[in-house]
Enzyme design. Structure first.
Site, mmCIF file in Angstrom:
data_model
loop_
_atom_site.group_PDB
_atom_site.id
_atom_site.type_symbol
_atom_site.label_atom_id
_atom_site.label_comp_id
_atom_site.label_asym_id
_atom_site.label_seq_id
_atom_site.Cartn_x
_atom_site.Cartn_y
_atom_site.Cartn_z
ATOM 1 N N GLY A 90 0.827 -1.325 0.422
ATOM 2 C CA GLY A 90 -0.441 0.011 -0.680
ATOM 3 C C GLY A 90 0.769 1.685 -0.413
ATOM 4 N N SER A 91 0.725 2.332 0.777
ATOM 5 C CA SER A 91 0.975 3.770 0.539
ATOM 6 C C SER A 91 2.159 3.326 0.313
ATOM 7 C CB SER A 91 0.012 4.571 1.632
ATOM 8 O OG SER A 91 -1.276 4.960 0.902
ATOM 9 N N THR A 92 2.947 2.891 1.895
ATOM 10 C CA THR A 92 4.266 2.688 2.210
ATOM 11 C C THR A 92 5.239 2.958 1.359
ATOM 12 O OG1 THR A 92 4.402 0.914 2.926
ATOM 13 C CG2 THR A 92 3.774 2.412 5.390
ATOM 14 N N LYS A 145 4.725 4.467 -1.532
ATOM 15 C CA LYS A 145 5.056 5.352 -2.209
ATOM 16 C C LYS A 145 6.004 6.014 -2.314
ATOM 17 C CE LYS A 145 0.123 6.483 -2.147
ATOM 18 N NZ LYS A 145 -1.154 6.806 -1.451
#
Lengths: 707, 366
Positions: free
Chosen positions: A290-292, A294
């Site tokens: 997920g976002s980590t 990014k």
């Protein structure tokens, strides 16, 4: 009647004598043959049958933390075993053995009737039990010296240490990975035995000494590990998560300072825990980040010059890729924003766009360069590689989703290594759990593992730029709960949807990764909570605060100078700190009242009417509105003097410490031996009425390491 | 007529063997005594052997001074008592390892077959002297003594005790030979005895096993060849000069009977070839002096008694040594004067006393 013929008697008697001479001659020849010519042959036969080799077990090496505190060591103690075929009455013997050793009779009986030449009955008997079994003199039941492994700090760093079997073999974790160093080389004892198997008195004995196993110095710091475990337990319990993990690393060297999983286990009694508790999933399992993730997209885009911190983006709440509409997590979108703001907002469409701008080939190149899809090379068995889909299967839609961390599987450790590369100026390092291999006594270094750079991934400039953007995430964006008074923190939140049957389900993995202080990073860390059950499941909300408390405590422990500008803010905060009141044994309502008056919030755990434990403990200074955990239990509805208490695990305590701990609980202690506690009865977790006695056995590690 | 001096050389030989026996029994029985007394008295067998040696010395001295002719009138009693005791022991003897050989008289064990040896010697000496030149007659000189000896041998075989049977038969053979029985008759007897031996061996499977194990004891080191192999290991370990007194390893429960049947193996292990040859030489001297007594005895009765007693001691010793050196098949038999054993030592020394008494009356010059 004529008598016997005297001449015949003379002649024949002389013949008899000659015959005897002849026979003696034959026997003399025979003796010369046996005791002269064949002497050495028979001598060897005789030696072979009476000289027996016995394996002398080496002592398994000690495992120290980085400050040379003992975490695991071996010592010789007595253990009870049986030789089943020597037992004529298994039923009767089982009954006596079960009684003397406090074991279930059925279990003993099944062991005694096994078709084996040897079976251990009890590995860690109490000294009285050994005495009783010796006095019973049961044929086929014996007591032997046996090296035993003792994990001094119980469950502390259990997943790193792993476990070892009863025959000095590493089974899991560091114990397994470094088994060849830890196990040592067996020696031999050659001695003369009679045909019953006893030593021949004054017989020869030859020793070839066993070489004890080397000792290991971990990169783990037991204090940092303790901080991580304490906070992780709180984080998991407070959020009702299925499990959780924390890894802390020195981003400049790749040394892992702490690695914790919850739920955990005590390697001294590992069989009592479900096997799943032993899984060190932060590096043997993979998940969708997920976002980590990014940070990887951002690093690649910055390095390639595709984006600057002030580049403008507009997020209508979605991005159309091919025929798919990929939604932002925030309904309605973030509107117009700079790149910094997009990272602060963790805006999915922006990262999808960046991934598309990078293109499949370039983006994959960076993903590989950051170490995804390969083992990090950490010195731990069974590391997973993660899954990056093959290039042929990465079309634009897939490329866009990978940009914000979906459609790719990684291990938490891989992600932390990537973050460390950003923290340390762009170099991907090999993570390590063991710092040094030392001599068995731990005094001399045999091998020192130096920092190992795998490759430069991004330029120093890009790293600095991204670090500053990630600082902004903590100071202004989704990661603001990760702030630490006095220090500048960089980080990224993550709330991954868990894939379930063909799509994504309701369950989440909340995480936070970050490092501090930004100017000169000392700690890079990651906290993951799997399937939190609270109303809010965002990593920025539920994981970030624990990152803050863990890394905050660690920086203080490491005596890292606070940043000056931040220092002032800290000062003002400190004036407002509140001391946590003592709530133990109070009725629940009364405790809540006290907390409200003190300006604190609370959270209830358990179902009882009385407070039996609290966290933080009484006297700790906390910021106002800090949540105090109250553990309540039905059992303590009695008054304090009649209360029952749980026996604590005293392993590793000195007699003074153990006495203090038990006295505080209202229990009595019987001290046996001196040094460090290694065994106790009743076992930890047993419920006792106050006033009951706990017997604790102590051992002095150093003297017991000699044969 | 004044009696002469007993054969001093023979006395020295016997005393030497007796002393060696006490020393070696003490050494060989050490581990067994330790375990039997729970570690309390490692010399318990040694002490008993010393006690019985002294007691049997008294018996010997008594017999040296007791005219053996006065025993001749008890010949019939001996002749009857021997088979009666042998029958009784089959019913009332103590059973050890499936055999009934002893009466357990609490203080010591009494072995009727030991007494039977001596009785047979007296009976044959008397009978052969009585019949005189008739010994050349097949039925008188051969058959009648054979019937009696056969009875004794048969009863001993029923215990069963093959070793003693062989010794008794050897005594019978040597006495008949010395008395002048025709060589042809003796040859016939030997052939039938060998045939009987073959039958006995085949009848009992354990004897067959022992028989073959002697040929190659390493074939079955855990079974029938065990004792023999252990004995050879002991002898071989000793080499020329031995491991030293008390230093045997094989006595630690590897050799099944280190202080009785296999004492000679322990002598070989502790004292080496020097020790074993010394023992052989001592028995050679015993044979030489013993038969010399027979040659110089006053009458034929004394000569035959001396031949019988000497043959007994020497033949039994040679069989024992042949067994422990794997020269002949294994059979349980002790080394006279050396092996542990109270009652048999007493009877042996009694016989030695008689032999020495015979040596006191030099033959009148012819």
């Amino acid at each position: 009647m004529p008598g016997l013929n005297p001449l015949v008697i003379r002649k024949r008697t002389t013949l008899l004598l000659l015959g005897i001479f002849g026979l003696i001659g034959i026997l003399t020849g025979r003796l010369f043959y046996i005791q002269g010519i064949k002497a050495s042959y028979y001598q060897h036969l005789a030696e072979d049958q009476r000289l027996r080799d016995i394996r002398v077990e080496p002592m398994r090496g000690t495992i120290f933390d980085r400050k040379l505190n003992t975490l695991a060591f071996s010592f010789e103690t007595e253990a009870v075993y049986a030789i089943p075929h020597q037992i004529k009455d298994p039923q009767g013997t089982a009954k006596i053995v079960a009684e003397k050793l406090n074991l279930p009779e059925k279990e003993v009986y099944s062991k005694l009737t096994k078709k084996t030449s040897f079976v251990w009955l009890k590995m860690k008997p109490l000294p009285e039990e050994v005495q009783k079994i010796k006095e019973a003199r049961l044929p086929g039941v014996e007591v032997a010296q046996k090296a035993q492994r003792f994990y001094l700090q119980g469950s502390l760093a259990a997943h790193v240490l792993g476990i070892s079997g009863i025959d000095n073999q590493g089974l899991e974790g560091i114990e397994k990975y470094y088994d060849q160093y830890l196990s040592g080389i067996p020696g031999r004892e050659q001695a003369e035995y009679d045909s019953k198997g006893d030593h021949i008195p004054l017989g020869e004995r030859r020793f070839i000494d066993a070489q004890n196993g080397a000792s290991l110095v971990l990169t783990i710091d037991q204090v940092i590990q303790y901080i991580a475990e304490r906070e992780l337990e709180k984080a998991v319990l407070e959020n009702g998560a299925k499990k959780g993990a924390v890894i802390l690393m020195d981003p400049m060297t790749g040394e892992i300072l702490a690695l914790a999983n919850y739920p955990s286990f005590d390697p001294n009694h590992y069989a009592q825990y479900p096997a799943a508790n032993r899984r060190n999933w932060v590096l043997v399992d993979q998940f969708e980040p997920g976002s980590t993730f990014k940070i990887v997209t951002a690093a690649a885009a910055l390095e390639e010059g595709l984006v600057r911190r002030d580049s403008r983006f507009f997020d209508p709440g979605y991005i159309v890729v091919e025929d798919r509409r990929l939604k932002c997590w925030r309904a309605g979108g973030h509107g117009s924003q700079t790149f910094v703001e997009a990272v602060e907002n963790s805006c999915n469409p922006v990262f999808a766009a960046l991934a598309l701008r990078l293109g499949q080939q370039k983006f994959l190149q960076y993903i590989h360069a950051f170490g995804f899809g390969q083992q990090t090379g950490v010195d731990f068995p069974g590391e997973a590689r993660g899954i990056i889909p093959p290039p042929a299967r990465i079309k634009n839609v897939e490329l866009a989703t990978i940009g914000f961390g979906q459609g790719i599987s990684i291990t938490p450790l891989q992600l932390l290594c990537a973050l460390s590369a950003i923290a340390n100026g762009g170099e991907l390092l090999e993570p390590r759990l063991v710092k040094e291999i030392r001599t068995p006594d731990g005094k001399e270094v045999i091998t020192k593992f130096e920092k190992k750079t795998i490759r430069r991934v991004i330029s120093e400039q890009t790293a600095r730029e991204l670090a500053s953007i990630l600082t902004s995430v903590v100071e202004n964006g989704s990661g603001n709960r990760a702030r630490i008074a006095g220090y500048r923190v960089a980080g990224k939140t993550g709330t991954a949807q868990k894939p379930s049957k063909g799509g994504y389900g309701q369950e989440r993995i909340a995480s936070f990764i970050g490092f501090a202080p930004v100017e000169n990073p000392k700690v890079a860390g990651m906290i993951i909570l799997d399937e939190p059950q609270g109303p809010v499941k965002y990593g920025g909300v539920i994981a970030a605060p624990f990152f803050s408390s863990i890394v905050g405590d660690v920086l203080k422990y490491l005596e890292v100078e606070p940043s000056r500008e931040q220092e002032e803010r800290r000062q003002t905060n400190e004036d407002n700190l509140v001391a946590v009141p003592n709530l133990l044994h109070l009725p629940k309502g009364e405790a809540i009242q006290i907390l409200k008056q003190a300006g604190l919030t609370y959270r209830e755990l358990g179902v009882g009417e009385y407070v039996i434990a609290q966290n933080p403990k009484a006297g700790v200074a906390v910021e106002p509105k800090t949540t105090i955990l109250l553990y309540c239990d039905e059992e303590s509805r009695y008054r304090r003097e009649h209360a029952t208490v749980l026996v604590p695990n005293l392993a590793g305590f000195t007699p003074q410490e153990a006495t203090k701990a038990l006295t505080e609980l209202g229990l009595k202690i019987v001290v046996n031996g001196s040094g460090i506690a290694y065994q106790q009865t009743p076992a930890p977790g047993t419920r006792l009425s106050t006033g009951a006695t706990v017997t604790v056995y102590f051992i002095t590690p150093d003297t017991d390491r000699k044969r | 007529m004044k009696a002469g001096k007993p054969d001093l050389f023979l006395i020295l030989v016997v005393l030497f063997l007796l002393t060696l026996g006490v020393v070696m029994v003490t050494s060989a029985s050490f581990p067994r005594a330790l375990s039997a007394t729970g570690g309390a008295d490692p010399f318990s067998f040694g002490k008993k052997q010393l006690f019985f040696s002294l007691l049997s010395l008294v018996l010997m001295v008594v017999m040296i001074n007791f005219d053996y002719h006065r025993l001749r009138r008890f010949t019939v009693l001996f002749a009857v008592l021997a088979p009666v005791l042998l029958v009784l022991v089959l019913f009332f003897g103590a059973e050890i390892n499936g055999a009934r050989r002893w009466f357990d008289l609490k203080i010591f064990n009494f072995q009727p077959s030991e007494f039977a040896k001596l009785a047979l010697i007296f009976v044959l000496a008397h009978y052969l002297t009585e019949i005189g030149s008739e010994v050349r007659n097949f039925s008188t000189g051969m058959l009648i003594p054979l019937v009696y000896a056969g009875l004794i041998c048969g009863l001993v075989m029923m215990e069963p005790d093959l070793g003693t049977t062989i010794v008794i038969f050897a005594i019978f053979l040597t006495m008949l030979f010395a008395a002048g029985v025709r060589i042809g008759h003796l040859f016939l007897l030997s052939v039938s005895a060998i045939a009987a031996g073959v039958v006995l061996i085949i009848k009992e499977p354990y004897r067959l096993q022992r028989f073959f194990s002697f040929l190659d004891p390493t074939q079955d080191p855990q079974g029938a060849g065990w004792q023999i192999l252990q004995s050879l290991m002991a002898l071989g370990s000793g080499g020329i000069i031995g491991l030293g007194l008390g230093r045997s390893r094989q006595k630690f429960f590897y050799l099944p009977e280190p202080h009785t049947d296999y004492i000679y193996s322990i002598i070989g292990e502790e004292l080496g070839l020097l020790g074993t040859i010394l023992v052989l030489l001592l028995f050679l001297c015993l044979a030489w002096r013993g038969y010399k007594v027979a040659l110089s005895a006053k009458d034929h009765y004394g000569s035959l008694l001396a031949v019988g007693i000497t043959s007994w001691l020497v033949v039994q010793a040679l069989i024992n040594i042949a067994v422990v050196t794997a020269t002949i098949p294994a059979t349980g038999i002790t080394l006279p004067l050396v092996s542990y054993g109270g009652s048999s030592l007493g009877l042996t020394m009694l016989a030695v006393g008689i032999l020495l008494n015979i040596s006191r009356e030099p033959r009148e010059s012819q």
